[in-house]
Design a protein around this motif. Structure first.
Motif, mmCIF file in Angstrom:
data_model
loop_
_atom_site.group_PDB
_atom_site.id
_atom_site.type_symbol
_atom_site.label_atom_id
_atom_site.label_comp_id
_atom_site.label_asym_id
_atom_site.label_seq_id
_atom_site.Cartn_x
_atom_site.Cartn_y
_atom_site.Cartn_z
ATOM 1 N N TYR A 167 0.829 -1.196 0.000
ATOM 2 C CA TYR A 167 0.000 0.000 0.000
ATOM 3 C C TYR A 167 0.868 1.253 0.000
ATOM 4 N N THR A 169 -9.671 0.685 5.715
ATOM 5 C CA THR A 169 -8.503 -0.008 5.163
ATOM 6 C C THR A 169 -7.280 0.191 6.044
ATOM 7 N N SER A 219 -3.575 3.941 -1.385
ATOM 8 C CA SER A 219 -3.827 3.212 -2.628
ATOM 9 C C SER A 219 -3.163 1.849 -2.543
ATOM 10 N N ASN A 220 -3.844 0.850 -3.061
ATOM 11 C CA ASN A 220 -3.323 -0.515 -3.080
ATOM 12 C C ASN A 220 -2.433 -0.658 -4.310
ATOM 13 N N GLN A 266 -8.779 6.492 -9.893
ATOM 14 C CA GLN A 266 -8.512 5.356 -9.015
ATOM 15 C C GLN A 266 -9.338 5.468 -7.728
ATOM 16 N N GLN A 309 -11.546 4.293 -4.901
ATOM 17 C CA GLN A 309 -11.629 2.969 -4.290
ATOM 18 C C GLN A 309 -13.082 2.532 -4.100
ATOM 19 N N PRO A 313 -10.304 -0.499 -7.275
ATOM 20 C CA PRO A 313 -10.334 0.905 -7.665
ATOM 21 C C PRO A 313 -10.860 1.112 -9.087
#
Length: 309
Positions: free
Chosen positions: A5, A75, A145-146, A215, A217, A222
């Protein structure tokens, strides 16, 4: 399976130094209560409970903004697992690498009170070392963000080996080279949105002047782009095919549209989808013949050489 992440430590990394010195990552969003007994396994259940709390603390915010905030908070607090790797920018062009070592804890009255303990490695990754695709993903707007799809590149950078392979860990990716190309084109599309046909009717979603619609989520991954019609009557989900199998991309757009309809759209708003691909695709056209709420666009790439001497 280990995940990766990118986590922002306050707006413009304002709390980065404190987090690096004290060994944690965290979030705020002005949800001022201990979440220890309110972190279900399902992100959607968390959003259902805390979205209204967030909205009551932030009058004038939209469901989109509330969904973004609650999703990030869940998250950071629950979705990230012990053993996952986080990359956190220091605000000066480098990313600190950390290993998450502890479960959620609440530290009231402090900065970023919803916290996870992190062991920071003696390693920084310079942004200039990253591939353009990884730069785009780590530079996306938002708290988190992943970036797990770049696991191979990240591990090579941590090991001190500079290489940016054109690969993807997604089993639905049929063409990794197309995937890499369209990661670049997503950024290009966002930067040139107003010059496109879609940009004449829709704006990429913004919150507080920040472009949060790239992007964005959701609980199924995303979205490439979330846009809103200029008269606010419709939300639009835009996906580039990115080398995926036709059935996979159509199904993904439908799932995103379902999420937007159920979780983000106001009562008066409708939801549409758009798929953008490099080449005409009969399989996509067949599928979309039965789904009139999704449109199909094809893009063209061109360039020219100009002799200077």
């Amino acid at each position: 399976m280990k995940s990766y992440y990118r986590v922002m430590l306050g707006k413009k990394s304002i709390f980065a130094e404190t987090c690096f010195n004290e060994g944690f990552i965290g979030a705020d969003f002005e949800i001022n209560q201990d979440l220890s007994n309110d972190l279900p396994e399902n992100w959607r259940d968390f959003n259902a409970k805390f979205r209204n709390i967030y909205l009551s603390n932030h009058p004038g915010k939209t469901n989109v903004g509330a969904g973004l905030a609650c999703g990030f908070l869940w998250t950071v607090s629950k979705g990230i697992k012990i053993g996952d790797t986080v990359l956190c920018p220091d605000g000066y062009g480098a990313y600190h690498v950390g290993l998450v070592t502890g479960n959620y804890q609440y530290v009231p009255g402090s900065i970023l009170p919803h916290r996870r303990s992190v062991r920071w490695e003696n390693k920084r990754i310079q942004r200039e070392q990253m591939s353009d695709a990884l730069k785009n993903s780590t530079g996306s707007i938002g708290t988190l963000s992943n970036i797990s799809s770049y696991a191979a590149e990240i591990e090579s950078l941590i090991a001190g080996e500079y290489k940016s392979p054109i690969t993807s860990t997604d089993p639905n990716i049929e063409d990794p080279s197309e995937f890499a190309l369209e990661k670049h084109l997503e950024d290009f599309l966002v930067k040139n949105w107003k010059q496109t046909d879609l940009g004449k009717e829709f704006d990429i979603y913004e919150e507080d002047g920040e472009l949060v619609g790239q992007q964005y989520q959701s609980d199924t991954g995303p979205m490439d782009i979330l846009a809103i019609k200029k008269d606010k009557s419709q939300l639009l989900v835009v996906e580039l095919k990115k080398g995926r199998a036709s059935d996979a991309v159509v199904g993904q757009v439908l799932r995103y549209m379902g999420y937007v309809k159920q979780e983000l759209a106001e009562e008066s708003q409708t939801v549409r989808g758009v798929i953008i691909a490099l080449e005409d695709d009969t399989r996509i056209r067949r599928a979309l013949a039965m789904t009139p709420d999704i449109s199909f666009y094809r893009y063209e790439v061109s360039f020219k050489l100009i002799k200077n001497a």
